[in-house]
Scaffold this motif. Structure first.
Motif: not given
Length: 84
Positions: A55-83
């Motif tokens: 919303e502030r127009g800081e698109l590269s910073v926004a992408m960093e946060h979205y990527a961080a969320a995706e990394r956590v989500a992938r870790r969650t999915a990986d843990d779920t797959a192991l169960v």
């Protein structure tokens, strides 16, 4: 004032709250890396930070946060797959 955009002060306040939340959940996950509630909240905090930055127009910073969320989500999915 643009009705589609939040006032700058409210956006700044939200960014500070989400930043604090993201830091808190990152530290908490060091101690309890498989806690589903912490994982979910970490994802939400990073996504919200990405939205505020976008919303502030800081698109590269926004992408960093979205990527961080995706990394956590992938870790969650990986843990779920192991169960299964």
């Amino acid at each position: 004032m643009n009705p589609g955009r939040p006032p700058a002060r409210r956006t700044a306040t939200a960014a500070n709250d989400y930043s604090a939340a993201a830091r808190y959940y990152a530290r908490a996950l060091i101690r309890d890396s498989r806690n589903p509630e912490l994982l979910q909240n970490a994802i939400v905090a990073q996504m919200n930070l990405g939205t505020v930055c976008q919303e502030r127009g800081e698109l590269s910073v926004a992408m960093e946060h979205y990527a961080a969320a995706e990394r956590v989500a992938r870790r969650t999915a990986d843990d779920t797959a192991l169960v299964k």
